[in-house]
Design an enzyme around this catalytic site. Structure first.
Site, PDB file in Angstrom:
ATOM      1  N   SER A 158       0.850  -1.193   0.000  1.00 31.59           N
ATOM      2  CA  SER A 158       0.000   0.000   0.000  1.00 31.59           C
ATOM      3  C   SER A 158       0.880   1.235   0.000  1.00 31.59           C
ATOM      4  O   SER A 158       2.015   1.204   0.509  1.00 31.59           O
ATOM      5  CB  SER A 158      -0.866   0.010   1.264  1.00 31.59           C
ATOM      6  OG  SER A 158      -1.506   1.266   1.414  1.00 31.59           O
ATOM      7  N   TYR A 184      -0.039  -0.281  10.474  1.00 27.65           N
ATOM      8  CA  TYR A 184      -0.414  -0.685   9.101  1.00 27.65           C
ATOM      9  C   TYR A 184       0.732  -0.352   8.141  1.00 27.65           C
ATOM     10  O   TYR A 184       1.136  -1.185   7.326  1.00 27.65           O
ATOM     11  CB  TYR A 184      -1.698   0.030   8.695  1.00 27.65           C
ATOM     12  CG  TYR A 184      -2.204  -0.340   7.308  1.00 27.65           C
ATOM     13  CD1 TYR A 184      -2.585  -1.641   6.998  1.00 27.65           C
ATOM     14  CD2 TYR A 184      -2.310   0.631   6.301  1.00 27.65           C
ATOM     15  CE1 TYR A 184      -3.062  -1.970   5.731  1.00 27.65           C
ATOM     16  CE2 TYR A 184      -2.789   0.310   5.033  1.00 27.65           C
ATOM     17  CZ  TYR A 184      -3.159  -0.993   4.758  1.00 27.65           C
ATOM     18  OH  TYR A 184      -3.629  -1.323   3.500  1.00 27.65           O
TER      19      TYR A 184
HETATM   20  N1  LIG Z   1      -8.832  -0.895  -0.535  1.00 29.44           N
HETATM   21  C1  LIG Z   1      -7.828  -0.032  -0.570  1.00 29.44           C
HETATM   22  O1  LIG Z   1      -8.024   1.189  -0.728  1.00 29.44           O
HETATM   23  C2  LIG Z   1      -6.415  -0.515  -0.431  1.00 29.44           C
HETATM   24  C3  LIG Z   1      -5.377   0.426  -0.522  1.00 29.44           C
HETATM   25  C4  LIG Z   1      -4.067  -0.010  -0.376  1.00 29.44           C
HETATM   26  C5  LIG Z   1      -3.820  -1.362  -0.155  1.00 29.44           C
HETATM   27  N2  LIG Z   1      -4.855  -2.248  -0.044  1.00 29.44           N
HETATM   28  C6  LIG Z   1      -4.529  -3.663   0.215  1.00 29.44           C
HETATM   29  O2  LIG Z   1      -5.255  -4.487  -0.659  1.00 29.44           O
HETATM   30  C7  LIG Z   1      -5.484  -5.767  -0.064  1.00 29.44           C
HETATM   31  C8  LIG Z   1      -6.939  -6.165  -0.248  1.00 29.44           C
HETATM   32  O3  LIG Z   1      -7.735  -5.253   0.447  1.00 29.44           O
HETATM   33  P1  LIG Z   1      -9.263  -4.970   0.125  1.00 29.44           P
HETATM   34  O4  LIG Z   1      -9.383  -3.511  -0.047  1.00 29.44           O
HETATM   35  O5  LIG Z   1      -9.779  -5.879  -0.920  1.00 29.44           O
HETATM   36  O6  LIG Z   1      -9.896  -5.308   1.554  1.00 29.44           O
HETATM   37  P2  LIG Z   1     -11.049  -6.322   2.037  1.00 29.44           P
HETATM   38  O7  LIG Z   1     -12.218  -6.235   1.151  1.00 29.44           O
HETATM   39  O8  LIG Z   1     -11.202  -6.068   3.482  1.00 29.44           O
HETATM   40  O9  LIG Z   1     -10.339  -7.715   1.806  1.00 29.44           O
HETATM   41  C9  LIG Z   1      -9.307  -8.136   2.659  1.00 29.44           C
HETATM   42  C10 LIG Z   1      -9.373  -9.624   2.750  1.00 29.44           C
HETATM   43  O10 LIG Z   1      -8.375 -10.055   3.686  1.00 29.44           O
HETATM   44  C11 LIG Z   1      -8.946 -11.044   4.484  1.00 29.44           C
HETATM   45  N3  LIG Z   1      -8.272 -11.209   5.772  1.00 29.44           N
HETATM   46  C12 LIG Z   1      -8.122 -10.320   6.767  1.00 29.44           C
HETATM   47  N4  LIG Z   1      -7.491 -10.893   7.802  1.00 29.44           N
HETATM   48  C13 LIG Z   1      -7.247 -12.182   7.438  1.00 29.44           C
HETATM   49  C14 LIG Z   1      -6.650 -13.290   8.072  1.00 29.44           C
HETATM   50  N5  LIG Z   1      -6.187 -13.226   9.331  1.00 29.44           N
HETATM   51  N6  LIG Z   1      -6.564 -14.452   7.400  1.00 29.44           N
HETATM   52  C15 LIG Z   1      -7.044 -14.572   6.150  1.00 29.44           C
HETATM   53  N7  LIG Z   1      -7.639 -13.563   5.500  1.00 29.44           N
HETATM   54  C16 LIG Z   1      -7.745 -12.385   6.140  1.00 29.44           C
HETATM   55  C17 LIG Z   1     -10.381 -10.597   4.685  1.00 29.44           C
HETATM   56  O11 LIG Z   1     -11.141 -11.680   5.132  1.00 29.44           O
HETATM   57  P3  LIG Z   1     -12.528 -11.457   5.935  1.00 29.44           P
HETATM   58  O12 LIG Z   1     -13.505 -11.006   4.894  1.00 29.44           O
HETATM   59  O13 LIG Z   1     -12.800 -12.797   6.515  1.00 29.44           O
HETATM   60  O14 LIG Z   1     -12.261 -10.406   6.970  1.00 29.44           O
HETATM   61  C18 LIG Z   1     -10.721 -10.146   3.280  1.00 29.44           C
HETATM   62  O15 LIG Z   1     -11.105 -11.239   2.495  1.00 29.44           O
HETATM   63  C19 LIG Z   1      -5.047  -5.630   1.395  1.00 29.44           C
HETATM   64  O16 LIG Z   1      -3.774  -6.222   1.544  1.00 29.44           O
HETATM   65  C20 LIG Z   1      -4.939  -4.126   1.603  1.00 29.44           C
HETATM   66  O17 LIG Z   1      -3.988  -3.778   2.579  1.00 29.44           O
HETATM   67  C21 LIG Z   1      -6.134  -1.864  -0.200  1.00 29.44           C
END
Ligand SMILES: NC(=O)c1ccc[n+]([C@@H]2O[C@H](COP(=O)([O-])OP(=O)(O)OC[C@H]3O[C@@H](n4cnc5c(N)ncnc54)[C@H](OP(=O)(O)O)[C@@H]3O)[C@@H](O)[C@H]2O)c1
Length: 311
Positions: A158, A184
Protein backbone atom coordinates in the site's frame (compact mmCIF):
# COMPACT_ATOMS: atom_id res chain seq x y z
CA UNK A 1 17.99 -0.22 -13.74
CA UNK A 2 15.35 1.45 -15.85
CA UNK A 3 11.83 1.80 -14.57
CA UNK A 4 9.27 -0.67 -15.98
CA UNK A 5 6.38 1.03 -17.75
CA UNK A 6 3.33 -0.47 -19.44
CA UNK A 7 0.50 0.88 -21.61
CA UNK A 8 -1.82 0.46 -18.60
CA UNK A 9 -2.57 3.05 -15.94
CA UNK A 10 -4.73 4.12 -13.02
CA UNK A 11 -8.04 3.52 -14.78
CA UNK A 12 -7.14 0.19 -16.38
CA UNK A 13 -9.14 -2.78 -15.17
CA UNK A 14 -7.97 -6.28 -14.32
CA UNK A 15 -9.94 -7.58 -17.32
CA UNK A 16 -8.09 -5.22 -19.67
CA UNK A 17 -4.71 -6.25 -18.26
CA UNK A 18 -5.41 -9.94 -18.72
CA UNK A 19 -7.09 -9.60 -22.12
CA UNK A 20 -5.41 -12.00 -24.55
CA UNK A 21 -3.43 -13.76 -21.79
CA UNK A 22 -3.94 -17.53 -21.63
CA UNK A 23 -3.46 -19.03 -18.18
CA UNK A 24 -4.75 -22.50 -19.04
CA UNK A 25 -2.84 -25.08 -17.01
CA UNK A 26 -1.65 -22.48 -14.47
CA UNK A 27 -2.60 -22.77 -10.82
CA UNK A 28 -3.13 -19.68 -8.69
CA UNK A 29 -3.85 -18.93 -5.03
CA UNK A 30 -5.44 -15.62 -3.99
CA UNK A 31 -5.49 -14.91 -0.26
CA UNK A 32 -8.53 -12.92 0.82
CA UNK A 33 -10.12 -13.97 -2.45
CA UNK A 34 -13.69 -13.59 -1.18
CA UNK A 35 -13.72 -9.82 -0.66
CA UNK A 36 -12.88 -6.54 -2.37
CA UNK A 37 -9.83 -6.52 -4.63
CA UNK A 38 -9.28 -10.24 -4.05
CA UNK A 39 -12.56 -11.17 -5.78
CA UNK A 40 -11.64 -9.13 -8.86
CA UNK A 41 -8.11 -10.55 -8.91
CA UNK A 42 -9.53 -14.08 -8.79
CA UNK A 43 -12.11 -13.24 -11.45
CA UNK A 44 -9.49 -11.97 -13.91
CA UNK A 45 -7.18 -14.96 -13.37
CA UNK A 46 -10.09 -17.39 -13.71
CA UNK A 47 -11.37 -15.67 -16.83
CA UNK A 48 -7.93 -16.21 -18.40
CA UNK A 49 -8.26 -19.94 -17.70
CA UNK A 50 -6.27 -20.44 -14.50
CA UNK A 51 -7.27 -22.80 -11.73
CA UNK A 52 -7.84 -20.42 -8.82
CA UNK A 53 -7.90 -21.35 -5.15
CA UNK A 54 -9.58 -18.78 -2.93
CA UNK A 55 -7.71 -18.94 0.38
CA UNK A 56 -10.20 -17.51 2.85
CA UNK A 57 -11.12 -17.52 6.51
CA UNK A 58 -14.86 -17.12 5.96
CA UNK A 59 -16.07 -20.32 4.24
CA UNK A 60 -19.57 -18.97 3.55
CA UNK A 61 -18.21 -15.88 1.77
CA UNK A 62 -15.78 -18.16 -0.06
CA UNK A 63 -18.54 -20.39 -1.31
CA UNK A 64 -20.66 -17.46 -2.46
CA UNK A 65 -17.70 -15.98 -4.31
CA UNK A 66 -16.68 -19.27 -5.91
CA UNK A 67 -20.25 -19.85 -7.14
CA UNK A 68 -20.45 -16.31 -8.53
CA UNK A 69 -17.09 -16.58 -10.28
CA UNK A 70 -17.88 -19.97 -11.79
CA UNK A 71 -21.15 -18.59 -13.11
CA UNK A 72 -19.54 -15.41 -14.43
CA UNK A 73 -16.41 -16.91 -16.03
CA UNK A 74 -17.58 -20.42 -16.97
CA UNK A 75 -14.36 -21.68 -15.35
CA UNK A 76 -15.23 -24.51 -12.96
CA UNK A 77 -11.70 -24.70 -11.57
CA UNK A 78 -12.38 -22.28 -8.74
CA UNK A 79 -11.53 -23.95 -5.47
CA UNK A 80 -11.74 -23.03 -1.82
CA UNK A 81 -9.32 -23.57 1.02
CA UNK A 82 -9.49 -22.31 4.60
CA UNK A 83 -6.73 -19.92 5.63
CA UNK A 84 -6.37 -17.67 8.65
CA UNK A 85 -3.10 -15.80 8.24
CA UNK A 86 -3.03 -14.80 11.90
CA UNK A 87 -3.14 -18.44 12.99
CA UNK A 88 0.09 -20.35 12.44
CA UNK A 89 -1.60 -23.75 12.54
CA UNK A 90 -3.98 -22.65 9.78
CA UNK A 91 -1.10 -21.47 7.54
CA UNK A 92 0.82 -24.71 8.16
CA UNK A 93 -2.29 -26.75 7.35
CA UNK A 94 -2.73 -24.86 4.07
CA UNK A 95 0.87 -25.38 2.94
CA UNK A 96 0.89 -29.03 4.07
CA UNK A 97 -2.26 -29.74 2.08
CA UNK A 98 -1.02 -28.08 -1.11
CA UNK A 99 -0.09 -30.65 -3.74
CA UNK A 100 1.75 -30.07 -7.02
CA UNK A 101 3.11 -26.90 -8.63
CA UNK A 102 1.89 -23.40 -7.88
CA UNK A 103 2.37 -20.82 -10.65
CA UNK A 104 0.82 -17.71 -9.07
CA UNK A 105 0.53 -16.72 -5.41
CA UNK A 106 -1.23 -13.43 -4.70
CA UNK A 107 -0.77 -12.33 -1.10
CA UNK A 108 -3.76 -10.04 -1.11
CA UNK A 109 -5.49 -10.48 2.26
CA UNK A 110 -4.99 -7.74 4.76
CA UNK A 111 -6.26 -5.84 7.75
CA UNK A 112 -5.97 -2.05 8.09
CA UNK A 113 -5.81 0.32 11.04
CA UNK A 114 -7.16 -2.20 13.52
CA UNK A 115 -7.20 -1.27 17.21
CA UNK A 116 -4.32 -2.88 19.11
CA UNK A 117 -4.87 -6.61 18.92
CA UNK A 118 -2.37 -9.38 19.62
CA UNK A 119 -2.22 -12.91 18.27
CA UNK A 120 -1.73 -15.97 20.48
CA UNK A 121 2.05 -15.36 20.18
CA UNK A 122 1.64 -11.75 21.34
CA UNK A 123 2.36 -10.37 17.86
CA UNK A 124 0.71 -7.15 16.72
CA UNK A 125 -2.16 -8.25 14.46
CA UNK A 126 -1.46 -6.17 11.33
CA UNK A 127 2.19 -7.25 11.14
CA UNK A 128 1.21 -10.83 11.95
CA UNK A 129 -1.50 -10.98 9.29
CA UNK A 130 -0.21 -8.77 6.50
CA UNK A 131 3.43 -9.80 6.68
CA UNK A 132 4.21 -12.82 8.88
CA UNK A 133 1.23 -14.89 7.70
CA UNK A 134 2.12 -14.30 4.06
CA UNK A 135 5.80 -14.90 4.79
CA UNK A 136 5.01 -18.31 6.26
CA UNK A 137 2.63 -19.07 3.44
CA UNK A 138 5.12 -18.23 0.68
CA UNK A 139 8.08 -19.94 2.33
CA UNK A 140 5.90 -22.99 3.05
CA UNK A 141 4.90 -23.08 -0.62
CA UNK A 142 8.43 -22.50 -1.91
CA UNK A 143 8.77 -26.06 -3.22
CA UNK A 144 5.49 -25.79 -5.13
CA UNK A 145 6.51 -22.38 -6.56
CA UNK A 146 9.91 -23.69 -7.63
CA UNK A 147 8.24 -26.72 -9.21
CA UNK A 148 6.14 -24.42 -11.42
CA UNK A 149 9.20 -23.27 -13.36
CA UNK A 150 8.64 -19.51 -13.59
CA UNK A 151 6.29 -18.76 -10.70
CA UNK A 152 5.14 -15.31 -9.71
CA UNK A 153 4.38 -14.09 -6.21
CA UNK A 154 2.49 -10.85 -5.75
CA UNK A 155 2.73 -8.99 -2.46
CA UNK A 156 -0.11 -6.52 -2.08
CA UNK A 157 1.33 -3.56 -0.20
CA UNK A 158 0.00 0.00 0.00
CA UNK A 159 1.03 3.63 -0.39
CA UNK A 160 0.52 3.62 3.37
CA UNK A 161 3.99 2.03 3.53
CA UNK A 162 5.15 5.68 3.32
CA UNK A 163 3.93 6.04 6.93
CA UNK A 164 6.56 3.82 8.51
CA UNK A 165 9.65 1.70 7.91
CA UNK A 166 9.91 -1.60 9.74
CA UNK A 167 10.99 -0.50 13.22
CA UNK A 168 13.25 -3.46 14.02
CA UNK A 169 13.82 -2.35 17.62
CA UNK A 170 10.14 -2.70 18.45
CA UNK A 171 8.16 -4.32 15.64
CA UNK A 172 5.41 -5.50 17.98
CA UNK A 173 4.81 -2.19 19.81
CA UNK A 174 6.01 -3.48 23.16
CA UNK A 175 7.82 -0.27 24.14
CA UNK A 176 6.18 2.44 22.03
CA UNK A 177 2.68 3.82 21.90
CA UNK A 178 0.47 1.92 19.48
CA UNK A 179 -0.79 3.83 16.47
CA UNK A 180 -3.01 1.85 14.08
CA UNK A 181 -1.77 3.69 10.96
CA UNK A 182 1.89 3.37 11.89
CA UNK A 183 1.36 -0.35 12.45
CA UNK A 184 -0.41 -0.69 9.10
CA UNK A 185 2.35 1.28 7.38
CA UNK A 186 5.05 -0.87 8.97
CA UNK A 187 3.32 -4.07 7.83
CA UNK A 188 2.97 -2.72 4.28
CA UNK A 189 6.68 -1.78 4.16
CA UNK A 190 7.36 -5.38 5.19
CA UNK A 191 5.32 -6.52 2.16
CA UNK A 192 7.72 -4.61 -0.14
CA UNK A 193 10.87 -5.76 1.65
CA UNK A 194 9.61 -9.33 1.32
CA UNK A 195 9.47 -8.92 -2.48
CA UNK A 196 13.05 -7.61 -2.52
CA UNK A 197 14.60 -10.41 -0.48
CA UNK A 198 12.45 -13.25 -1.84
CA UNK A 199 13.47 -12.29 -5.38
CA UNK A 200 17.14 -12.21 -4.35
CA UNK A 201 16.85 -15.65 -2.78
CA UNK A 202 14.47 -17.31 -5.21
CA UNK A 203 15.13 -15.84 -8.68
CA UNK A 204 17.50 -18.75 -9.27
CA UNK A 205 14.51 -21.05 -8.70
CA UNK A 206 12.49 -19.22 -11.35
CA UNK A 207 10.40 -17.33 -8.77
CA UNK A 208 9.83 -13.58 -9.09
CA UNK A 209 8.18 -11.51 -6.37
CA UNK A 210 6.87 -7.96 -6.76
CA UNK A 211 4.90 -5.61 -4.52
CA UNK A 212 2.26 -3.04 -5.34
CA UNK A 213 -0.13 -0.35 -4.22
CA UNK A 214 -3.58 -1.08 -5.67
CA UNK A 215 -4.96 2.47 -5.34
CA UNK A 216 -7.74 3.64 -3.04
CA UNK A 217 -10.80 1.40 -3.28
CA UNK A 218 -13.91 1.34 -1.07
CA UNK A 219 -13.99 -2.21 0.33
CA UNK A 220 -14.40 -3.96 3.67
CA UNK A 221 -10.83 -2.86 4.43
CA UNK A 222 -12.12 0.40 5.86
CA UNK A 223 -14.18 -1.41 8.53
CA UNK A 224 -12.06 -0.02 11.39
CA UNK A 225 -12.17 3.56 10.10
CA UNK A 226 -14.90 6.20 10.14
CA UNK A 227 -15.63 8.15 6.95
CA UNK A 228 -14.29 11.32 8.56
CA UNK A 229 -11.03 9.68 9.55
CA UNK A 230 -10.71 8.13 6.13
CA UNK A 231 -11.04 11.46 4.39
CA UNK A 232 -8.50 13.00 6.77
CA UNK A 233 -6.05 10.16 6.08
CA UNK A 234 -6.55 10.44 2.35
CA UNK A 235 -5.76 14.15 2.49
CA UNK A 236 -2.60 13.67 4.51
CA UNK A 237 -1.12 10.38 3.38
CA UNK A 238 -0.54 7.90 0.60
CA UNK A 239 -3.16 7.13 -1.97
CA UNK A 240 -2.87 9.13 -5.07
CA UNK A 241 -2.05 12.70 -5.90
CA UNK A 242 -5.66 13.30 -6.90
CA UNK A 243 -7.70 11.44 -4.29
CA UNK A 244 -10.17 9.46 -6.33
CA UNK A 245 -11.57 6.08 -5.53
CA UNK A 246 -10.90 3.28 -7.95
CA UNK A 247 -13.43 0.55 -8.64
CA UNK A 248 -12.46 -2.93 -7.36
CA UNK A 249 -11.89 -3.95 -11.01
CA UNK A 250 -9.39 -1.10 -11.39
CA UNK A 251 -7.92 -1.86 -7.96
CA UNK A 252 -7.13 -5.43 -9.01
CA UNK A 253 -5.38 -4.39 -12.23
CA UNK A 254 -1.86 -3.98 -10.84
CA UNK A 255 -2.05 -7.29 -8.93
CA UNK A 256 -3.16 -9.04 -12.10
CA UNK A 257 -0.46 -7.35 -14.19
CA UNK A 258 2.20 -8.68 -11.81
CA UNK A 259 0.55 -12.10 -11.54
CA UNK A 260 -0.05 -12.78 -15.20
CA UNK A 261 1.05 -10.23 -17.78
CA UNK A 262 3.88 -11.00 -20.19
CA UNK A 263 4.79 -7.30 -19.90
CA UNK A 264 6.56 -8.00 -16.58
CA UNK A 265 8.04 -11.40 -17.38
CA UNK A 266 11.27 -11.91 -15.44
CA UNK A 267 10.78 -8.73 -13.36
CA UNK A 268 11.23 -9.05 -9.61
CA UNK A 269 11.90 -7.18 -6.39
CA UNK A 270 10.06 -4.04 -7.47
CA UNK A 271 7.09 -1.93 -6.35
CA UNK A 272 4.31 -0.91 -8.74
CA UNK A 273 1.34 1.44 -8.62
CA UNK A 274 -1.23 2.18 -11.31
CA UNK A 275 0.17 -0.70 -13.41
CA UNK A 276 3.66 0.81 -13.69
CA UNK A 277 6.77 0.60 -11.58
CA UNK A 278 6.63 3.42 -9.05
CA UNK A 279 9.11 6.29 -9.00
CA UNK A 280 11.05 6.99 -5.79
CA UNK A 281 8.90 8.86 -3.31
CA UNK A 282 9.81 12.53 -2.95
CA UNK A 283 9.41 14.24 0.41
CA UNK A 284 5.98 15.78 0.75
CA UNK A 285 4.48 13.65 -2.00
CA UNK A 286 2.00 10.86 -1.42
CA UNK A 287 2.97 8.53 -4.22
CA UNK A 288 6.03 6.51 -5.14
CA UNK A 289 8.09 4.09 -3.15
CA UNK A 290 10.13 4.85 -0.02
CA UNK A 291 13.85 4.09 -0.22
CA UNK A 292 13.59 2.17 3.07
CA UNK A 293 11.09 -0.23 1.51
CA UNK A 294 13.54 -1.28 -1.21
CA UNK A 295 16.64 -1.32 1.03
CA UNK A 296 18.33 -4.72 0.50
CA UNK A 297 19.89 -4.71 3.98
CA UNK A 298 16.54 -4.09 5.65
CA UNK A 299 15.03 -6.79 3.42
CA UNK A 300 17.65 -9.32 4.57
CA UNK A 301 17.18 -8.33 8.17
CA UNK A 302 13.40 -8.67 7.93
CA UNK A 303 13.74 -12.13 6.42
CA UNK A 304 16.00 -13.26 9.27
CA UNK A 305 13.68 -11.73 11.85
CA UNK A 306 10.61 -13.31 10.23
CA UNK A 307 12.30 -16.72 10.24
CA UNK A 308 13.24 -16.26 13.89
CA UNK A 309 9.72 -15.24 14.89
CA UNK A 310 7.97 -18.02 13.00
CA UNK A 311 10.51 -20.79 13.64
N1 LIG B 1 -8.83 -0.90 -0.54
C1 LIG B 1 -7.83 -0.03 -0.57
O1 LIG B 1 -8.02 1.19 -0.73
C2 LIG B 1 -6.42 -0.51 -0.43
C3 LIG B 1 -5.38 0.43 -0.52
C4 LIG B 1 -4.07 -0.01 -0.38
C5 LIG B 1 -3.82 -1.36 -0.15
N2 LIG B 1 -4.86 -2.25 -0.04
C6 LIG B 1 -4.53 -3.66 0.22
O2 LIG B 1 -5.25 -4.49 -0.66
C7 LIG B 1 -5.48 -5.77 -0.06
C8 LIG B 1 -6.94 -6.16 -0.25
O3 LIG B 1 -7.74 -5.25 0.45
P1 LIG B 1 -9.26 -4.97 0.13
O4 LIG B 1 -9.38 -3.51 -0.05
O5 LIG B 1 -9.78 -5.88 -0.92
O6 LIG B 1 -9.90 -5.31 1.55
P2 LIG B 1 -11.05 -6.32 2.04
O7 LIG B 1 -12.22 -6.24 1.15
O8 LIG B 1 -11.20 -6.07 3.48
O9 LIG B 1 -10.34 -7.72 1.81
C9 LIG B 1 -9.31 -8.14 2.66
C10 LIG B 1 -9.37 -9.62 2.75
O10 LIG B 1 -8.37 -10.05 3.69
C11 LIG B 1 -8.95 -11.04 4.48
N3 LIG B 1 -8.27 -11.21 5.77
C12 LIG B 1 -8.12 -10.32 6.77
N4 LIG B 1 -7.49 -10.89 7.80
C13 LIG B 1 -7.25 -12.18 7.44
C14 LIG B 1 -6.65 -13.29 8.07
N5 LIG B 1 -6.19 -13.23 9.33
N6 LIG B 1 -6.56 -14.45 7.40
C15 LIG B 1 -7.04 -14.57 6.15
N7 LIG B 1 -7.64 -13.56 5.50
C16 LIG B 1 -7.75 -12.39 6.14
C17 LIG B 1 -10.38 -10.60 4.69
O11 LIG B 1 -11.14 -11.68 5.13
P3 LIG B 1 -12.53 -11.46 5.94
O12 LIG B 1 -13.51 -11.01 4.89
O13 LIG B 1 -12.80 -12.80 6.51
O14 LIG B 1 -12.26 -10.41 6.97
C18 LIG B 1 -10.72 -10.15 3.28
O15 LIG B 1 -11.10 -11.24 2.50
C19 LIG B 1 -5.05 -5.63 1.39
O16 LIG B 1 -3.77 -6.22 1.54
C20 LIG B 1 -4.94 -4.13 1.60
O17 LIG B 1 -3.99 -3.78 2.58
C21 LIG B 1 -6.13 -1.86 -0.20
Amino acid sequence: MSRITTPFGATSTAAEVVDGVDLTGRRAVVTGGASGIGIETARALASAGAEVTLAVRDPAAGERTADDLIAATGNKQILLAPLDLADRASVEAFTAAWDGPLHILVGNAGVMAAPLTRTAEGWELQFATNHLGHFRLATGLHGALAAAGGARVVSVSSAAHLRSPVVFDDIMFQNRAYDPWTAYGQSKTANVLFAVEATRRWAGHGIRVNALHPGGIRTNLQRHVTDEELERMRRTSGGSATPRWKTPEQGAATSVLLAASPLVEGVGGRYFEDCNEAAPNRPGERTGVAAYALDPDAARRLWRESLRLTA
